[in-house]
Design an enzyme around this catalytic site. Structure first.
Site, short mmCIF file in Angstrom:
data_model
loop_
_atom_site.label_atom_id
_atom_site.label_comp_id
_atom_site.label_asym_id
_atom_site.label_seq_id
_atom_site.Cartn_x
_atom_site.Cartn_y
_atom_site.Cartn_z
N GLU A 1 2.21 18.51 -14.36
CA GLU A 1 2.77 19.82 -14.06
C GLU A 1 3.42 19.81 -12.69
O GLU A 1 3.03 19.07 -11.80
CB GLU A 1 1.66 20.87 -14.08
CG GLU A 1 1.12 21.06 -15.47
CD GLU A 1 -0.02 22.06 -15.55
OE1 GLU A 1 -0.20 22.66 -16.62
OE2 GLU A 1 -0.74 22.23 -14.56
N CYS B 1 -6.75 12.62 -11.72
CA CYS B 1 -7.08 12.18 -10.36
C CYS B 1 -8.45 11.52 -10.40
O CYS B 1 -9.35 11.97 -11.12
CB CYS B 1 -7.12 13.36 -9.40
SG CYS B 1 -7.53 12.89 -7.70
N CYS C 1 -13.23 15.76 -6.89
CA CYS C 1 -13.72 16.88 -6.07
C CYS C 1 -14.28 17.95 -7.02
O CYS C 1 -13.65 18.26 -8.04
CB CYS C 1 -12.59 17.46 -5.23
SG CYS C 1 -11.81 16.23 -4.17
N GLY D 1 -3.22 15.00 -8.78
CA GLY D 1 -3.37 13.64 -8.27
C GLY D 1 -3.55 13.55 -6.77
O GLY D 1 -3.27 14.48 -6.03
N SER E 1 -0.12 15.78 0.68
CA SER E 1 -1.49 16.28 0.86
C SER E 1 -2.49 15.23 0.40
O SER E 1 -2.36 14.66 -0.69
CB SER E 1 -1.66 17.56 0.04
OG SER E 1 -2.98 18.03 0.15
N SER F 1 -6.88 17.73 3.37
CA SER F 1 -7.83 18.68 2.78
C SER F 1 -9.19 18.45 3.42
O SER F 1 -9.79 17.39 3.22
CB SER F 1 -7.91 18.46 1.27
OG SER F 1 -6.63 18.69 0.72
N ASN G 1 -9.81 29.13 -5.80
CA ASN G 1 -9.45 29.61 -7.14
C ASN G 1 -10.59 29.19 -8.04
O ASN G 1 -10.81 27.99 -8.23
CB ASN G 1 -8.15 28.96 -7.61
CG ASN G 1 -6.99 29.39 -6.76
OD1 ASN G 1 -6.76 30.58 -6.57
ND2 ASN G 1 -6.28 28.43 -6.19
N CYS H 1 -3.48 26.20 -6.69
CA CYS H 1 -4.18 24.98 -6.27
C CYS H 1 -5.42 24.76 -7.13
O CYS H 1 -6.21 25.67 -7.32
CB CYS H 1 -4.69 25.11 -4.85
SG CYS H 1 -3.44 25.46 -3.65
N1 SAH Z 1 -5.20 15.40 -3.97
C1 SAH Z 1 -4.59 16.03 -2.88
C2 SAH Z 1 -3.45 16.95 -3.27
C3 SAH Z 1 -3.62 17.81 -4.51
S1 SAH Z 1 -4.75 19.14 -4.42
C4 SAH Z 1 -5.61 16.77 -2.04
O1 SAH Z 1 -6.73 16.91 -2.49
O2 SAH Z 1 -5.28 17.15 -0.92
C5 SAH Z 1 -3.92 20.34 -3.39
C6 SAH Z 1 -4.88 21.24 -2.64
O3 SAH Z 1 -5.55 22.15 -3.53
C7 SAH Z 1 -5.98 20.49 -1.91
O4 SAH Z 1 -6.18 21.01 -0.61
C8 SAH Z 1 -7.18 20.80 -2.77
O5 SAH Z 1 -8.38 20.63 -2.09
C9 SAH Z 1 -6.90 22.22 -3.16
N2 SAH Z 1 -7.72 22.70 -4.29
C10 SAH Z 1 -8.18 21.98 -5.31
N3 SAH Z 1 -8.88 22.77 -6.16
C11 SAH Z 1 -8.85 24.01 -5.63
C12 SAH Z 1 -9.38 25.27 -6.04
N4 SAH Z 1 -10.07 25.38 -7.17
N5 SAH Z 1 -9.15 26.34 -5.27
C13 SAH Z 1 -8.42 26.23 -4.12
N6 SAH Z 1 -7.89 25.08 -3.69
C14 SAH Z 1 -8.11 23.97 -4.43
FE1 SF4 Z 2 -7.95 14.92 -6.66
FE2 SF4 Z 2 -7.05 16.55 -4.73
FE3 SF4 Z 2 -8.28 17.53 -6.95
FE4 SF4 Z 2 -9.69 16.20 -5.10
S1 SF4 Z 2 -8.60 18.15 -4.83
S2 SF4 Z 2 -9.82 15.91 -7.33
S3 SF4 Z 2 -8.23 14.65 -4.47
S4 SF4 Z 2 -6.32 16.45 -6.88
#
Ligand code: SAH
Ligand code: SF4
Length: 354
Positions: free
Chosen positions: A91, A111, A115, A172, A204, A227, A303, A346
Site C-alpha cells: 500500500e 515486515c 513491533c 516495512g 523512517s 521511531s 491507532n 500509521c
Molecule cells: N518500519 C519503519 C517505518 C514504517 S512504520 C518504522 O517503524 O519506523 C511508520 C511509523 O508508524 C513508525 O513510527 C511506527 O512505529 C508507527 N506505527 C506503527 N504502528 C502504529 C500504530 N498502531 N499507531 C501509531 N503509529 C504506529
Molecule cells: Fe515494522 Fe515499522 Fe511496523 Fe515495527 S513499526 S513492525 S519496524 S513497519
C-alpha cells in the site's frame, strides 16, 4: 528480462557503455521513462537503432497496478492498494498538506520486526521490494494525480502538481532493504528522474543500526526519522523486539555522531500507548535520552489495531506529556494520523498474505 525501473542512471550509463554506445544516452532514457512516463522509452527514436534493439531484448518496465483506491472523507488522503507483478500486495498513501503532496511508500511486503502495536509487523516479512517497485509507487501516484484533476482542485493545489515529498513510512522497515531503498532514492532525486530534493525524502526506521550505517555510507545527508516509542530499555524491547539487537542508546549515539559530521536535524516519532509510555516520568526520561541531539519530536496517538489490546491515551495525558517536553525547549508536535477512516494511518497498513 531486467526491470528498467530498477536501474539508476549510473547503472544505465554502464549498460550503454557495455553495448559500445555513449553513456549519455542514459539521460534521455531516464527523461522519457520518468518525466514523459513512456512504457518503452527505447522506442523514442532518440537513441541509436542498435541500442534500442538491444534494450528491447533485455529490458521491460514492470509496473504494479492499482487494484484498489480509497479516498478519505475527512482529509482527502488516498490509499492505493498495489498488486505487484508476482501477485504480492503493498500500500501507499497520498496525503495533501498545504502546498505539499506527500506520498507515504512501502519498502517491503510485510515486515520482519514484529513491533507489537503495528499491523504490518503482525504479517511477518514476505519479501523486500525492488528499487523499481519502490519508485513505481511514486510513478503510479503521479499518474493517478494526472488523471484526477478534480482531486487537485478539491485539495486546492495547482493543476499539474505532482508528488513533492516522500516518506518511507508505509509497510516495512526500509533499512532492512537498504539496497532497494538507496537505489530508489537515487532515482527519486535524479534531475533526469523524479528530480525531488533529498531533503524532501524521509526514511523512517525502528532503529536498524546496521542499516543506518549502510545508508549513511551511501547517502550521508539522508533524512532519517527514528521511531523511539520508549527510552526504557526493558519496555522498548517488549514493544519493539529490534531493541534487543540494537538498544536505542547505541542508535542515538550513532545519530549524534552523524550530526557531528554535518547531518541535519532528525525527526523522532513517539507513538503514545496508554499505560506503557505515556507518563510524565516517561517524558522526562525521553528528554534526558535525547540530550545533545538536534531533533524534533512527533507524538503519534496510537491507532488502535484490533489484533492487540493496546489503547491510546486520552487527550489530557497526551497534552501533559507534550507540555513536559515543550517546557524543556524541545520542538514537539502532536500528529494525528491521516486517513484513519480508510485504514491508511500509521500501523494500519496490512495486506493479507496470498
Ligand atoms: N518500519 C519503519 C517505518 C514504517 S512504520 C518504522 O517503524 O519506523 C511508520 C511509523 O508508524 C513508525 O513510527 C511506527 O512505529 C508507527 N506505527 C506503527 N504502528 C502504529 C500504530 N498502531 N499507531 C501509531 N503509529 C504506529
Ligand atoms: Fe515494522 Fe515499522 Fe511496523 Fe515495527 S513499526 S513492525 S519496524 S513497519
Amino acid at each position: 528480462m531486467i526491470d528498467l525501473l530498477n536501474m539508476t542512471r549510473a547503472g544505465l550509463a554502464d549498460y550503454c557503455l557495455s553495448q559500445a554506445h555513449p553513456a549519455v544516452h542514459a539521460n534521455q532514457l531516464f527523461r522519457h521513462t520518468y518525466k514523459r512516463m513512456s512504457d518503452s522509452p527505447w522506442h523514442g527514436g532518440f537513441i541509436p537503432q542498435r541500442l534500442a534493439e538491444a534494450m528491447k531484448q533485455s529490458f521491460e518496465i514492470k509496473l504494479p497496478v492499482i487494484s484498489e483506491q480509497h479516498k478519505s472523507a475527512y482529509d482527502q488522503s488516498v490509499k492505493f492498494l498495489l498488486s505487484l507483478t508476482d501477485g504480492g500486495k503493498v500500500e501507499s498513501v497520498l496525503m495533501p498538506e498545504k502546498k505539499r503532496l506527500t506520498l507515504c511508500i512501502s519498502s517491503q511486503v510485510g515486515c520482519a520486526q514484529g513491533c507489537v502495536f503495528c499491523h504490518t509487523g503482525r504479517m511477518g516479512l514476505l519479501r523486500n521490494l525492488s528499487a523499481g517497485e519502490i519508485v513505481s509507487q511514486v510513478y503510479l501516484a503521479n499518474a493517478w494525480i494526472a488523471e484526477h484533476p478534480g482531486w487537485l482542485e478539491t485539495v486546492q493545489l495547482p493543476a499539474k502538481s505532482r508528488v513533492s515529498n516522500i516518506v518511507f513510512m508505509g509497510m516495512g522497515e526500509p533499512l532492512d532493504n537498504v539496497d532497494g531503498v538507496v537505489s530508489a532514492i537515487k532515482i527519486l532525486i535524479d534531475p533526469f528522474g523524479f528530480a525531488l530534493g533529498l531533503a524532501h525524502i524521509s526514511v523512517s526506521t525502528a532503529g536498524h543500526l546496521d542499516g543506518i550505517n549502510a545508508i549513511f555510507e551511501q547517502l550521508p545527508s539522508v533524512r532519517l526519522a527514528l521511531s523511539v516509542h520508549s527510552v526504557d530499555d526493558v519496555k522498548r524491547s517488549k514493544i519493539m523486539p529490534i531493541n534487543r539487537r540494537w538498544p536505542l542508546i547505541t542508535v542515538l549515539d550513532r545519530l549524534r555522531e552523524q550530526q557531528r559530521l554535518g547531518a541535519k536535524g532528525i525527526l523522532l516519532q513517539y507513538t503514545m500507548i496508554r499505560g506503557v509510555n505515556d507518563s510524565e516520568h516517561d517524558a522526562h526520561m525521553l528528554a534526558e535520552a535525547i540530550a545533545g541531539l538536534d531533533a524534533k519530536i512527533n507524538l503519534i496517538p496510537l491507532n488502535e489495531v484490533s489484533a492487540s489490546r493496546l489503547t491510546c491515551p486520552d487527550a489530557v495525558t497526551i497534552q501533559s506529556f507534550r507540555d513536559v517536553l515543550h517546557q524543556k525547549g524541545i520542538r514537539v508536535m502532536v500528529r494525528y494520523s491521516k486517513g484513519q477512516d480508510i485504514a491508511a494511518a500509521c500501523g494500519q497498513l496490512v495486506v493479507k498474505a496470498q
